[in-house]
Design a protein around this motif. Sequence first.
Motif, PDB file in Angstrom:
ATOM      1  N   TRP A 348      51.131  81.087  -0.351  1.00  0.00           N
ATOM      2  CA  TRP A 348      51.919  80.276  -1.274  1.00  0.00           C
ATOM      3  C   TRP A 348      51.355  78.857  -1.340  1.00  0.00           C
ATOM      4  O   TRP A 348      50.834  78.338  -0.352  1.00  0.00           O
ATOM      5  CB  TRP A 348      53.377  80.202  -0.827  1.00  0.00           C
ATOM      6  N   ASP A 350      52.469  74.798  -2.427  1.00  0.00           N
ATOM      7  CA  ASP A 350      53.644  73.958  -2.606  1.00  0.00           C
ATOM      8  C   ASP A 350      53.884  73.764  -4.097  1.00  0.00           C
ATOM      9  O   ASP A 350      53.015  73.297  -4.827  1.00  0.00           O
ATOM     10  CB  ASP A 350      53.433  72.618  -1.906  1.00  0.00           C
ATOM     11  N   LYS A 353      53.208  70.258  -5.818  1.00  0.00           N
ATOM     12  CA  LYS A 353      51.910  69.608  -5.778  1.00  0.00           C
ATOM     13  C   LYS A 353      50.875  70.469  -6.487  1.00  0.00           C
ATOM     14  O   LYS A 353      51.188  71.494  -7.079  1.00  0.00           O
ATOM     15  CB  LYS A 353      51.494  69.334  -4.330  1.00  0.00           C
ATOM     16  N   ASP A 356      48.279  71.982  -2.301  1.00  0.00           N
ATOM     17  CA  ASP A 356      48.606  72.055  -0.878  1.00  0.00           C
ATOM     18  C   ASP A 356      49.314  73.362  -0.556  1.00  0.00           C
ATOM     19  O   ASP A 356      50.189  73.816  -1.298  1.00  0.00           O
ATOM     20  CB  ASP A 356      49.485  70.875  -0.471  1.00  0.00           C
ATOM     21  N   ASP A 357      48.951  73.966   0.589  1.00  0.00           N
ATOM     22  CA  ASP A 357      49.630  75.182   1.030  1.00  0.00           C
ATOM     23  C   ASP A 357      51.055  74.864   1.440  1.00  0.00           C
ATOM     24  O   ASP A 357      51.354  73.781   1.964  1.00  0.00           O
ATOM     25  CB  ASP A 357      48.898  75.804   2.227  1.00  0.00           C
ATOM     26  N   MET A 358      51.947  75.826   1.202  1.00  0.00           N
ATOM     27  CA  MET A 358      53.305  75.698   1.707  1.00  0.00           C
ATOM     28  C   MET A 358      53.290  75.924   3.213  1.00  0.00           C
ATOM     29  O   MET A 358      52.534  76.763   3.709  1.00  0.00           O
ATOM     30  CB  MET A 358      54.210  76.723   1.041  1.00  0.00           C
ATOM     31  N   ASN A 359      54.111  75.187   3.935  1.00  0.00           N
ATOM     32  CA  ASN A 359      54.206  75.370   5.380  1.00  0.00           C
ATOM     33  C   ASN A 359      55.669  75.357   5.789  1.00  0.00           C
ATOM     34  O   ASN A 359      56.563  75.411   4.944  1.00  0.00           O
ATOM     35  CB  ASN A 359      53.402  74.282   6.119  1.00  0.00           C
ATOM     36  N   THR A 364      58.518  71.263   1.865  1.00  0.00           N
ATOM     37  CA  THR A 364      57.608  72.078   1.069  1.00  0.00           C
ATOM     38  C   THR A 364      58.300  73.361   0.635  1.00  0.00           C
ATOM     39  O   THR A 364      59.098  73.937   1.371  1.00  0.00           O
ATOM     40  CB  THR A 364      56.338  72.436   1.859  1.00  0.00           C
ATOM     41  N   SER A 365      57.967  73.791  -0.567  1.00  0.00           N
ATOM     42  CA  SER A 365      58.540  75.023  -1.109  1.00  0.00           C
ATOM     43  C   SER A 365      57.613  75.509  -2.207  1.00  0.00           C
ATOM     44  O   SER A 365      57.046  74.708  -2.955  1.00  0.00           O
ATOM     45  CB  SER A 365      59.944  74.769  -1.663  1.00  0.00           C
ATOM     46  N   PRO A 366      57.433  76.820  -2.334  1.00  0.00           N
ATOM     47  CA  PRO A 366      56.592  77.332  -3.422  1.00  0.00           C
ATOM     48  C   PRO A 366      57.261  77.272  -4.781  1.00  0.00           C
ATOM     49  O   PRO A 366      56.620  77.520  -5.801  1.00  0.00           O
ATOM     50  CB  PRO A 366      56.328  78.775  -2.988  1.00  0.00           C
ATOM     51  N   CYS A 368      58.586  76.126  -8.213  1.00  0.00           N
ATOM     52  CA  CYS A 368      58.336  75.106  -9.239  1.00  0.00           C
ATOM     53  C   CYS A 368      59.544  74.949 -10.149  1.00  0.00           C
ATOM     54  O   CYS A 368      59.746  73.892 -10.739  1.00  0.00           O
ATOM     55  CB  CYS A 368      57.116  75.477 -10.084  1.00  0.00           C
ATOM     56  N   HIS A 628      64.706  78.870   1.041  1.00  0.00           N
ATOM     57  CA  HIS A 628      64.064  78.111  -0.034  1.00  0.00           C
ATOM     58  C   HIS A 628      64.747  78.324  -1.387  1.00  0.00           C
ATOM     59  O   HIS A 628      64.512  77.540  -2.300  1.00  0.00           O
ATOM     60  CB  HIS A 628      62.596  78.490  -0.151  1.00  0.00           C
TER      61      HIS A 628
END
Length: 802
Positions: A348, A350, A353, A356-359, A364-366, A368, A628
């Motif tokens: 996933w 973020d 952004k 950047d990878d989601m962590n 952070t969240s995938p 949109c 999330h």
Amino acid sequence: MAQQLSKQVSGLIGQIEAEQDPLISYYLEQIPAPRYWQPNNPVVLLEGDSVKPTQRHGADGTLDCPLYITEQNNPFESGDDFGGLNEAISEVVVTKTCVKQPWNPFMLQWQAQLFSTVSQSNLHENQGHYATSFITDNYEINVNNPDLSLKAGKGGIAQGGDIYSGSSLLTPQANVLLKKAIETQLINKHKIFTDIESISSANFEGDASFNNPVYSMTCAYEQLSSNNILAQSLNGFNQALLMRKQTLELPIDDPLGFDQYLAFTRDGVLSAMGGDTKNAPSPRNAFNPIRSGCLKLLQLQLVDTFGQVKSLNTDNIDTTYKMTSPASKHLIKLPPRLAQPARLNFRWLDGGKTSDDMNSHAGTSPLCGWLLNNHFDQSVMFYDRDGKALGYFKAQRWHQAIDSDRPVATIEQIDNPHLRRVASYIESSLAHDDTFLTHFIGTTENSLAHIQTEKDSGITGPALLIGRPMALVRASLNLELCGGPAVNQDWNVFRADMAKNSRTSDKFTGVQFPVRLGEHGQLNDGLVGYWVEKKAADGSLTFATQRCDWQGNIDHSSHPLFYAPQSDYRDDHNIESQFDNLEDGPINFFQSLDDPAQTVTLLMDVQGCIHATVGILPNKTINIPAEHYTQALKNIEVSFLHAPLLTTKDKIQLALRPVPDYAWSWVEQVKNQQGEISWDERFVARRIAKDLFIEQYQLSTGDRLGYSMWQYLHSDDVNWLASVDDNDNDDGVADLNQAKLISKEHRVLLTGQAFTPFFNGRESLVETLLKQLSVGIDQAVTEAAVMAPQEIKEGWLKLRRR
């Protein structure tokens, strides 16, 4: 590489410690990366007396341990009668007398010949390296098939094969593990038998035919128990394809070297090799980094503990169904694989952004945003990642959200760039084809009809009354090797590499592999559709316009494509849905090891997962944690167009069913005397404006006690008005300029001393003002209002969480 990584990590830790806030502690945490996969070596199963497991070390169930007591080694007191003890022991001690040389096989030596696929491979006479279309020219990845399949008329193999050899230590564990798996199925799961001793086809009750899988397992268990069976992989086969030989080597050192060379040996060579002392170059082997074609077993030899050798007959080979070659019964079909460890890195990104990878960080969240198909008025509604309404597409254009506290009059005002890009895509598609919105809604709904997730999260919300919200998320997908690409170890190639200061890999890292997102017909796959992203000339992200057909050919379309692998066929040039005939082929895009990570924008049911299939590696599955999206789904509000509505003038009369934890309201556009348009919202619980009440009260009474009366009606002793708290409004903020009118049955009955001096005698006036000045939704009247003036209204019914 390991030393460089360690230095960078140490430097980063030092930078964090030097710059971190004294009130907040940060630390660097290592998390496991997706694992790399290497294909299994071919496995041969041997059956017969020649492969009887060794009886050494008690494997036959007995242990030779005789006891001999004589007068010389008697541990008992002198004169004790130990004859009876010796006699008793001799009856239980097992002795074994060998009359011939024992046969204890412990090693399998093998020799095999690989006939690789020729077309576009590194065996091609004119090119000498892999073409980028090597896989796409010969293979395809079909729907619901995790493996690559040969195309019709393709897959021609080399006339002369490459020979490889190696050895493996024998072990009976395959037989043991398979029996254990069958026992679990028959006893614990299906409960056909009560214990191991009762497993027998004679005891089977039911359909005793091999069409019954349970009966087949029972017969297989009997065969495994009665026959000598060994299953052993051809260890070292994958390494041999990379021109390496599995062997133990001494640690890298030069104990007799001069001092000036020790630094090169111990610091240079040892550091470069690390702990890899299990493989040695094998320059005489052929270089086949992409395993494909067919395999032929040339020799199989068993070696026992006394050095005896027994050759096995390899003329008649029985293969599994998927590995059976139509060319010859002596050949074993090998599906394409990368001989080197690799992985499909599907992660996933973020949603707020660019890359950047989601962590695990809470920020952070995938996500949109959200899209929701409104079936009542054939529109597509847009929400931000928190579930707040932004606007909707209807009748070929964008409309701002109904009574939104954050109005988005134009698509350019959408904050999230990825959600804005999707809205722009729909807008431009409608400019090309005014029927696109209908096709888009039909395609996504057809996809959702094929999705029935296993997860039962108990999520409820008003959005579920009109459709299923689709989360807009982003992910990256890349095909990666563990370490650098394997190189050709041939001596002549090495000499050429020395001259050009680079290593030769026969360009196998440029080979394109088909990638499939989603699984058509797999109910738990939540993928509704996706767009493939690409970077424009100015560095911004756009959606790719290329169309890849089933043969790997690229057709550059004039408009970006929406891929919907879960949907049945849809006749729209801008939508690539699932094929309705075999000639169209499956929906794939293509990725090589050299290509940068591919990013995609996806629509999905968040309670499902998304599968990525590349055909040469295990499927990769990712999902979104419930934390999330749970609150966002609850926040989503829906609006229903209600028109025309015939009602008494200046009133809204509707029959509404109460929904627990949610409140109805009526929203319409009104125009003031200056011609300005604004939103007017009325609730089931009638509301009254504070300033209007104070003004009209003071005009009616001629005194200035309007504010005092307003406060008095709010008091607990009276309870005629209630405050509008934060749960009653979209923005979550209490409205101090309005009050909710309490119904008569819930008010305090004011009599006698309960009246204040200034309220006494004005009950009727206050009641009249509250009735006249408050607005809300009234119950529908079933009787015909002949004398009352009527009017036709148009508006929206809105349902929001309390």
